[in-house]
Design a protein around this motif. Structure first.
Motif, PDB file in Angstrom:
ATOM      1  N   ASP A 248       0.860  -1.188   0.000  1.00 42.84           N
ATOM      2  CA  ASP A 248       0.000   0.000   0.000  1.00 42.84           C
ATOM      3  C   ASP A 248       0.895   1.237   0.000  1.00 42.84           C
ATOM      4  O   ASP A 248       1.362   1.679   1.051  1.00 42.84           O
ATOM      5  CB  ASP A 248      -0.904   0.005   1.231  1.00 42.84           C
ATOM      6  N   PRO A 249       1.167   1.799  -1.181  1.00 42.72           N
ATOM      7  CA  PRO A 249       2.088   2.943  -1.252  1.00 42.72           C
ATOM      8  C   PRO A 249       1.429   4.300  -1.010  1.00 42.72           C
ATOM      9  O   PRO A 249       2.059   5.336  -1.226  1.00 42.72           O
ATOM     10  CB  PRO A 249       2.603   2.853  -2.695  1.00 42.72           C
ATOM     11  N   ARG A 250       0.192   4.291  -0.535  1.00 40.58           N
ATOM     12  CA  ARG A 250      -0.512   5.573  -0.413  1.00 40.58           C
ATOM     13  C   ARG A 250       0.179   6.524   0.562  1.00 40.58           C
ATOM     14  O   ARG A 250       0.147   7.744   0.360  1.00 40.58           O
ATOM     15  CB  ARG A 250      -1.966   5.343  -0.011  1.00 40.58           C
ATOM     16  N   TRP A 251       0.804   5.977   1.612  1.00 39.41           N
ATOM     17  CA  TRP A 251       1.491   6.858   2.560  1.00 39.41           C
ATOM     18  C   TRP A 251       2.622   7.622   1.870  1.00 39.41           C
ATOM     19  O   TRP A 251       2.905   8.775   2.226  1.00 39.41           O
ATOM     20  CB  TRP A 251       2.035   6.071   3.759  1.00 39.41           C
ATOM     21  N   LEU A 252       3.250   6.999   0.874  1.00 35.57           N
ATOM     22  CA  LEU A 252       4.332   7.665   0.170  1.00 35.57           C
ATOM     23  C   LEU A 252       3.803   8.781  -0.729  1.00 35.57           C
ATOM     24  O   LEU A 252       4.392   9.872  -0.804  1.00 35.57           O
ATOM     25  CB  LEU A 252       5.133   6.649  -0.639  1.00 35.57           C
ATOM     26  N   TYR A 253       2.689   8.530  -1.404  1.00 36.39           N
ATOM     27  CA  TYR A 253       2.067   9.611  -2.171  1.00 36.39           C
ATOM     28  C   TYR A 253       1.723  10.783  -1.243  1.00 36.39           C
ATOM     29  O   TYR A 253       1.927  11.953  -1.598  1.00 36.39           O
ATOM     30  CB  TYR A 253       0.792   9.122  -2.857  1.00 36.39           C
ATOM     31  N   ALA A 254       1.176  10.461  -0.078  1.00 34.14           N
ATOM     32  CA  ALA A 254       0.791  11.509   0.864  1.00 34.14           C
ATOM     33  C   ALA A 254       2.011  12.268   1.377  1.00 34.14           C
ATOM     34  O   ALA A 254       1.952  13.478   1.609  1.00 34.14           O
ATOM     35  CB  ALA A 254       0.018  10.903   2.029  1.00 34.14           C
ATOM     36  N   ARG A 255       3.128  11.561   1.563  1.00 35.01           N
ATOM     37  CA  ARG A 255       4.335  12.178   2.122  1.00 35.01           C
ATOM     38  C   ARG A 255       5.105  13.009   1.100  1.00 35.01           C
ATOM     39  O   ARG A 255       5.769  13.998   1.451  1.00 35.01           O
ATOM     40  CB  ARG A 255       5.248  11.073   2.672  1.00 35.01           C
ATOM     41  N   LEU A 260       7.213  11.724  -9.521  1.00 34.57           N
ATOM     42  CA  LEU A 260       7.692  11.473 -10.876  1.00 34.57           C
ATOM     43  C   LEU A 260       7.155  10.127 -11.344  1.00 34.57           C
ATOM     44  O   LEU A 260       7.017   9.207 -10.545  1.00 34.57           O
ATOM     45  CB  LEU A 260       9.224  11.428 -10.919  1.00 34.57           C
ATOM     46  N   GLY A 261       6.869  10.000 -12.638  1.00 34.89           N
ATOM     47  CA  GLY A 261       6.437   8.689 -13.125  1.00 34.89           C
ATOM     48  C   GLY A 261       5.553   8.803 -14.348  1.00 34.89           C
ATOM     49  O   GLY A 261       5.534   9.814 -15.051  1.00 34.89           O
ATOM     50  N   MET A 262       4.792   7.724 -14.572  1.00 31.70           N
ATOM     51  CA  MET A 262       3.928   7.642 -15.751  1.00 31.70           C
ATOM     52  C   MET A 262       2.692   6.826 -15.419  1.00 31.70           C
ATOM     53  O   MET A 262       2.625   6.162 -14.375  1.00 31.70           O
ATOM     54  CB  MET A 262       4.680   7.007 -16.924  1.00 31.70           C
ATOM     55  N   GLY A 263       1.695   6.877 -16.295  1.00 26.37           N
ATOM     56  CA  GLY A 263       0.529   6.008 -16.198  1.00 26.37           C
ATOM     57  C   GLY A 263      -0.271   6.187 -14.928  1.00 26.37           C
ATOM     58  O   GLY A 263      -0.438   7.291 -14.389  1.00 26.37           O
ATOM     59  N   GLY A 264      -0.761   5.046 -14.421  1.00 28.66           N
ATOM     60  CA  GLY A 264      -1.647   5.064 -13.264  1.00 28.66           C
ATOM     61  C   GLY A 264      -0.990   5.622 -12.015  1.00 28.66           C
ATOM     62  O   GLY A 264      -1.669   6.209 -11.164  1.00 28.66           O
ATOM     63  N   SER A 265       0.325   5.445 -11.869  1.00 26.66           N
ATOM     64  CA  SER A 265       1.012   5.984 -10.700  1.00 26.66           C
ATOM     65  C   SER A 265       0.898   7.501 -10.641  1.00 26.66           C
ATOM     66  O   SER A 265       0.693   8.083  -9.559  1.00 26.66           O
ATOM     67  CB  SER A 265       2.487   5.569 -10.728  1.00 26.66           C
ATOM     68  N   ILE A 266       1.008   8.144 -11.787  1.00 20.33           N
ATOM     69  CA  ILE A 266       0.884   9.601 -11.828  1.00 20.33           C
ATOM     70  C   ILE A 266      -0.531  10.029 -11.461  1.00 20.33           C
ATOM     71  O   ILE A 266      -0.745  10.999 -10.723  1.00 20.33           O
ATOM     72  CB  ILE A 266       1.286  10.127 -13.217  1.00 20.33           C
ATOM     73  N   LEU A 267      -1.535   9.309 -11.951  1.00 17.90           N
ATOM     74  CA  LEU A 267      -2.919   9.658 -11.622  1.00 17.90           C
ATOM     75  C   LEU A 267      -3.184   9.519 -10.127  1.00 17.90           C
ATOM     76  O   LEU A 267      -3.915  10.331  -9.543  1.00 17.90           O
ATOM     77  CB  LEU A 267      -3.882   8.782 -12.422  1.00 17.90           C
ATOM     78  N   ARG A 268      -2.608   8.510  -9.495  1.00 17.71           N
ATOM     79  CA  ARG A 268      -2.789   8.361  -8.043  1.00 17.71           C
ATOM     80  C   ARG A 268      -2.125   9.513  -7.299  1.00 17.71           C
ATOM     81  O   ARG A 268      -2.679  10.033  -6.319  1.00 17.71           O
ATOM     82  CB  ARG A 268      -2.250   7.016  -7.574  1.00 17.71           C
ATOM     83  N   ALA A 269      -0.957   9.905  -7.755  1.00 17.35           N
ATOM     84  CA  ALA A 269      -0.302  11.058  -7.138  1.00 17.35           C
ATOM     85  C   ALA A 269      -1.156  12.314  -7.294  1.00 17.35           C
ATOM     86  O   ALA A 269      -1.282  13.124  -6.366  1.00 17.35           O
ATOM     87  CB  ALA A 269       1.074  11.260  -7.764  1.00 17.35           C
ATOM     88  N   MET A 270      -1.737  12.486  -8.472  1.00 18.54           N
ATOM     89  CA  MET A 270      -2.601  13.645  -8.713  1.00 18.54           C
ATOM     90  C   MET A 270      -3.809  13.615  -7.786  1.00 18.54           C
ATOM     91  O   MET A 270      -4.279  14.662  -7.314  1.00 18.54           O
ATOM     92  CB  MET A 270      -3.034  13.662 -10.167  1.00 18.54           C
ATOM     93  N   ALA A 271      -4.341  12.413  -7.515  1.00 17.37           N
ATOM     94  CA  ALA A 271      -5.486  12.298  -6.609  1.00 17.37           C
ATOM     95  C   ALA A 271      -5.134  12.744  -5.194  1.00 17.37           C
ATOM     96  O   ALA A 271      -6.019  13.146  -4.429  1.00 17.37           O
ATOM     97  CB  ALA A 271      -5.999  10.859  -6.595  1.00 17.37           C
ATOM     98  N   PHE A 272      -3.849  12.682  -4.842  1.00 19.51           N
ATOM     99  CA  PHE A 272      -3.394  13.173  -3.537  1.00 19.51           C
ATOM    100  C   PHE A 272      -3.033  14.654  -3.588  1.00 19.51           C
ATOM    101  O   PHE A 272      -2.514  15.198  -2.615  1.00 19.51           O
ATOM    102  CB  PHE A 272      -2.198  12.354  -3.054  1.00 19.51           C
ATOM    103  N   GLY A 273      -3.303  15.306  -4.713  1.00 15.65           N
ATOM    104  CA  GLY A 273      -3.054  16.737  -4.822  1.00 15.65           C
ATOM    105  C   GLY A 273      -1.586  17.095  -4.924  1.00 15.65           C
ATOM    106  O   GLY A 273      -1.160  18.128  -4.398  1.00 15.65           O
ATOM    107  N   LYS A 274      -0.800  16.273  -5.638  1.00 15.94           N
ATOM    108  CA  LYS A 274       0.631  16.505  -5.758  1.00 15.94           C
ATOM    109  C   LYS A 274       0.988  17.072  -7.131  1.00 15.94           C
ATOM    110  O   LYS A 274       0.416  16.658  -8.142  1.00 15.94           O
ATOM    111  CB  LYS A 274       1.401  15.198  -5.554  1.00 15.94           C
TER     112      LYS A 274
END
Length: 419
Positions: A248-255, A260-274
């Motif tokens: 569960d990498p969500r804590w890292l997105y939050a932190r 940096l990245g591509m695809g779905g990982s970038i969209l998840r980061a965007m969902a955390f307002g990054k």
């Protein structure tokens, strides 16, 4: 509807996570949905989302007769109406399992190119407008768009995730800016950009300190670990942190301050307002902002640059913009979040998925795909296998053909994408 969803892998990755989350959302809309596949780290996610899991035999060579026969048994025993394969091996196995039977096969391909040997009459969903247009020109009769959806309830700011404890465990000090990459460590597509990011952070001298955290595993893990160790030795401090795969990498997105990245990982980061910088191939790095958004909505969260040697300087230029301006980071983080909420929510995607299923089941043309289409696909598959054999003999084979080369066959009309 009774639907069997067959992801191409059950270990962490964007395509398979999208398959599972969408399946759970379709089930929540009142349909019977099961997941089939080989055991992997995402099995726990399947259970958490309340989905039934059918374990299929190890495939061996693809398409696998063992898997096809197992799918046929499940179709017969459960009265499955539609088998939905993700990426080309499950798509072909689903197609063959449904041959002359009551169920219909459909495919989703979220790679950067669609295998040409997927039959042209097979109902297909792809992840970008550009690929959809390219496949229609190729002759496919039923192509729909499914941009990678994000569960904005499970991925959003303010979740209260336990961030401090894992950050301390991994040595994430928070002095300056924390950069994050959450990615499969693959040689194709991924490795070039990851090594460029390590190089930039190791040589960074632009005032605001940087620390790069890389979460993931894969065949290039040893190469990444070696580059990270060399970078840290050169700096005399831990500027690059490797966590391995996080369930569960969500804590890292939050932190993270920047992702940096591509695809779905970038969209998840965007969902955390990054604020995010999108990675591609051949030295491609570009910051997401209002000017670049139409490009990514057309071609996906990826790009192709001018050459590998330009990658480090391209990334450094984008990072300098963000590192020097806290208000710009906040503004672009808010922009990221608004894009996801307005265009990529999981609820809206689930309704589009149901509409796609209903259209597939209602279409007589999809039930009786022409024999000539399958014959042509078989010829293309034979050519693919011969090409793979030749590449292995030359020592030039890749592990992930259709993610290693993008289908850039058409030019975007950005004025239409903006609207």
């Amino acid at each position: 509807m009774r639907i069997l969803v067959y992801p191409h892998d059950m270990n962490m990755g964007g395509s398979q996570l999208n398959a599972i989350e969408l399946a759970a959302s379709v089930k929540a809309l009142g349909h019977e949905v099961v997941i089939a596949g080989q055991h992997g780290s995402l099995r726990g996610t399947v259970d958490e989302l309340g989905l039934e899991f059918i374990e299929l035999p190890a495939p061996g060579r693809r398409p696998s007769l063992r898997v096809i026969y197992a799918l046929r048994r499940e179709i017969a025993q459960r009265g499955i109406q539609l088998v939905h394969g993700y990426e080309w091996p499950p798509s072909l196995e689903a197609e063959l399992a449904c041959l002359r039977g009551p169920a219909i096969a459909a495919s989703t391909v979220l790679s950067m190119a669609v295998a040409p040997f997927i039959p042209t009459g097979m109902p297909l969903m792809v992840g970008t407008e550009q690929i959809a247009e390219a496949e229609r020109r190729f002759g496919r009769r039923a192509v729909s768009l499914m941009e990678p959806p994000i569960d904005t309830a499970l991925n959003r700011p303010g979740l209260g995730l336990p961030v401090d404890e894992p950050a301390a465990r991994w040595g994430i000090h928070g002095q300056g800016l924390t950069l994050a990459i959450v990615s499969r460590l693959a040689h194709e597509m991924k490795l070039e950009g990851i090594l460029a990011a390590i190089d930039v952070v190791a040589s960074w001298d632009a005032g605001m300190p940087l620390q790069l955290v890389i979460a993931g595993d894969g065949p290039a893990a040893e190469t990444v670990a070696s580059a990270a160790a060399a970078a840290n030795d050169r700096c005399g401090q831990q500027r690059v942190v490797l966590t391995g795969q996080l369930d569960d990498p969500r804590w890292l997105y939050a932190r993270a301050d920047i992702v940096l990245g591509m695809g779905g990982s970038i969209l998840r980061a965007m969902a955390f307002g990054k604020p995010v910088i999108i990675q591609g191939e051949r030295g491609f790095w570009r910051l997401l902002d209002e000017d670049s958004l139409p490009e990514f909505l057309w071609q996906g969260w990826y790009g192709s640059g001018q050459g590998t040697r330009f990658g480090a300087s391209a990334l450094e230029g984008e990072l300098r913009r963000l590192a020097a301006d806290g208000s710009l980071r906040r503004q672009l983080g808010e922009f990221s979040l608004s894009v996801v909420v307005q265009r990529f929510s999981l609820d809206a995607a689930a309704r589009r998925q149901v509409q796609f299923y209903e259209g597939v089941l209602a279409s007589d043309a999809n039930r009786r795909q022409r024999a000539s289409e399958r014959a042509a696909a078989t010829v293309r598959f034979a050519g693919y296998k011969l090409g793979r054999l030749a590449a292995r003999l030359r020592g030039t084979a890749t592990a992930d053909d259709f993610n290693a080369k993008a289908a850039l066959r058409t030019e975007p009309d950005l004025s239409e994408v903006r609207s």
